[in-house]
Design an enzyme around this catalytic site. Structure first.
Site, PDB file in Angstrom:
ATOM      1  N   TYR A 188       2.467  -9.706   2.467  1.00  0.00           N
ATOM      2  CA  TYR A 188       2.563  -9.992   3.968  1.00  0.00           C
ATOM      3  C   TYR A 188       2.328 -11.270   4.313  1.00  0.00           C
ATOM      4  CZ  TYR A 188       1.721  -4.978   4.686  1.00  0.00           C
ATOM      5  OH  TYR A 188       1.922  -3.502   4.883  1.00  0.00           O
ATOM      6  N   LYS A 223      -2.272  -1.454  -8.163  1.00  0.00           N
ATOM      7  CA  LYS A 223      -1.312  -1.208  -8.697  1.00  0.00           C
ATOM      8  C   LYS A 223      -1.319  -1.848 -10.121  1.00  0.00           C
ATOM      9  CE  LYS A 223       2.223   1.725  -9.167  1.00  0.00           C
ATOM     10  NZ  LYS A 223       2.017   2.701  -9.759  1.00  0.00           N
ATOM     11  N   ASP A 273      -1.269   5.047  -6.645  1.00  0.00           N
ATOM     12  CA  ASP A 273      -0.661   6.134  -6.509  1.00  0.00           C
ATOM     13  C   ASP A 273      -1.465   7.319  -6.659  1.00  0.00           C
ATOM     14  OD1 ASP A 273      -0.410   4.843  -8.807  1.00  0.00           O
ATOM     15  OD2 ASP A 273       1.189   6.179  -9.665  1.00  0.00           O
ATOM     16  N   ASP A 299      -2.473  -1.087   3.687  1.00  0.00           N
ATOM     17  CA  ASP A 299      -1.942  -0.467   4.887  1.00  0.00           C
ATOM     18  C   ASP A 299      -1.504   0.763   4.726  1.00  0.00           C
ATOM     19  OD1 ASP A 299      -0.517  -0.580   7.107  1.00  0.00           O
ATOM     20  OD2 ASP A 299       0.901  -1.952   6.542  1.00  0.00           O
TER      21      ASP A 299
END
Ligand code: NAP
Length: 448
Positions: free
Chosen positions: A194, A261, A315, A339
């Protein structure tokens, strides 16, 4: 400081910050941005509900002095010249420290202009700005711009996006036990993909970077790629995790989970996790325990008075919040994960119409509805104002005005469990009464 177009309230005092702590007077000046689309509808009701709760909780001893500031459509109307985020709006927020806003139109991209009334994106006519919107006929068309929400966060360095997600009794939910989810997501707000460092496919900049990656760094990248950069820093990660741990300490919460992640993106997401643990140990060593220590030293039995700091891969976390939601409390995570995750959590407990949010930096806090401008409902007095009302509740808690915050929360819950709701909830409940935005607000006040 004198404003050019902002009218300060006749009475009211500024909030002061001393040693990093906000001092709230009994009649603080709080700037608000109504927002575009449904913004004015939900803001009017939110203001009425907040004022009623504050009046009742403190018998008139406390009162917010609201000050309207402008962004989006209201700024275009007031300032003209495509000025949709005036400098004095930013100055007003900087000066008054706490502000609240409705949703603002954000173009998705690909067109040169956007209508701020109906959000229709469109190209110029013969290379010139269209005089009227091709969809709604309004004259409030402005040049394509980057998200004002992202702009506000970046310019004011509001680095933590905070989204509490809990279920309110009576809210229809797609899961069997929505009451088990009660988390607060701290999402890093200024970095990650972002950060706005993007290069369009085929442009000289994209070609330059691709050539550097292939020829100098010996990486494989397709020549016809667009490029986005994902910076994640020690500074950005640590200050976000610090905010999350501070919150857990202040609110006596059991755990902070770092969501990343890192198995794939080792030097960004993985580093976020490592810096998070590092900060937790360096600054809160006495107050926290890691999951590793919990098993190595305490055989999995949580010692009293400590906060558990753990981490989960992103995940897998989506599965966790569905299958074992009660094992999570505070969540700290980089921008993109945050987000997705905060919307996924919100969906479990009634959707975005009910999810509040805030963007907070070291001194400034900006509270906001988390949904968009829903332009098709503009001016219909129809939509659910709960997201903005609950952002107001967050704001009151941040100010330490807990009595008024709790009064609103309890009354809102009662209103929903009585099945007196706006269209979005009514269509999911059997035997519910459908109310307008304004009627729903009045019911909340009645139920205080
Ligand atoms: P949206 O405005 O959030 O609306 C999508 C749908 O969500 C609506 O059609 C409606 O569903 C439901 N909804 C949203 N707010 C609701 C409310 N208060 N009460 C009940 N239902 C509500 O998303 P969008 O249509 O994708 O975006 C419109 C504009 O808002 C875009 O310019 C977007 O970029 C911008 N946006 C701004 C923010 C922000 O300012 N923070 C956030 C997101 C998007 P139904 O149609 O099923 O009734």
């Amino acid at each position: 400081m004198k404003f050019e177009k902002i009218e300060p309230p006749k009475t009211g005092e500024k909030i002061a910050i001393k040693n990093g702590k906000a001092f709230i007077p009994d009649n603080p000046i709080i700037p608000f941005i109504e927002g575009d689309g449904i913004g004015p509808d939900i803001w009017k009701v939110t203001k009425k509900v907040i004022d009623a709760a504050v009046e009742r909780a403190y018998n008139g001893k406390k009162k917010i002095a609201w000050m309207q500031i402008h962004a989006g459509l209201s700024a275009l109307k007031k300032y003209g010249n495509d000025n949709i985020l005036p400098e004095e709006t930013l100055d007003a927020i900087r000066k008054h420290k706490i502000a609240i806003k409705g949703p603002l139109t954000t173009p998705v991209g690909g067109f040169d202009y956007v209508c701020l009334v109906c959000a229709k994106e469109q190209d110029g006519i013969d290379g010139k700005r269209p005089e009227k919107c091709i969809k709604c006929g309004s004259e409030y068309i402005t040049k394509r711009f980057r998200s004002l929400n992202v702009g506000l966060r970046q310019i004011l360095d509001l680095y933590a996006c905070i989204r509490p997600v809990r279920w309110y009794n009576g809210v229809p939910s797609p899961v069997k036990q929505p009451e088990k989810l009660n988390v607060i997501v701290f999402r890093e707000n200024t970095e990650d993909v972002y950060a706005g460092i993007e290069f369009q496919e085929g442009t000289p900049d994209a070609k330059k970077i691709i050539s550097f990656l292939i020829n100098v760094m010996e990486k494989k990248v397709r020549e016809d790629s667009g490029i986005g950069i994902k910076p994640i820093s020690i500074t950005g990660s640590k200050r976000l995790v610090r905010k999350a741990i501070e919150h857990a300490i202040q609110q006596n919460l059991p755990s902070v989970t770092l969501v990343h992640k890192g198995n794939i993106m080792k030097f960004t997401e993985g580093a976020f996790r490592d810096w998070g643990y590092e900060l937790a140990k360096e600054e809160y060593g006495e107050k926290i325990i890691t999951e590793q220590e919990l098993w190595d030293e305490f055989d999995g039995n949580m010692p009293t008075g400590k906060i558990l700091v753990k981490d989960r891969i992103a995940d897998q976390m989506f599965q966790q919040v569905l299958l074992r939601p009660d094992e999570y409390s505070v969540i700290a995570t980089p921008n993109l994960n945050g987000d997705y995750l905060s919307d996924a959590c919100a969906a479990q407990v009634g959707g975005l119409g009910l999810a509040p949010g805030a963007n907070i930096g070291d001194e400034i806090a900006l509270f906001e509805a988390t949904h968009g401008t829903a332009p098709k409902y503009t001016g219909l007095d129809k939509v659910n104002p709960s997201s903005l009302i609950l952002s107001g509740v967050m704001m009151l808690k941040y100010m330490g005005w807990n009595e008024s915050a709790e009064m609103i929360e309890t009354a809102l819950e009662k209103t929903i469990s009585n099945k007196t709701v706006t269209y979005d909830l009514e269509r999911q409940m059997s035997g519910a009464t459908k109310l307008k935005t304004s009627e729903f607000g009045d019911k909340i006040i009645e139920n205080m």
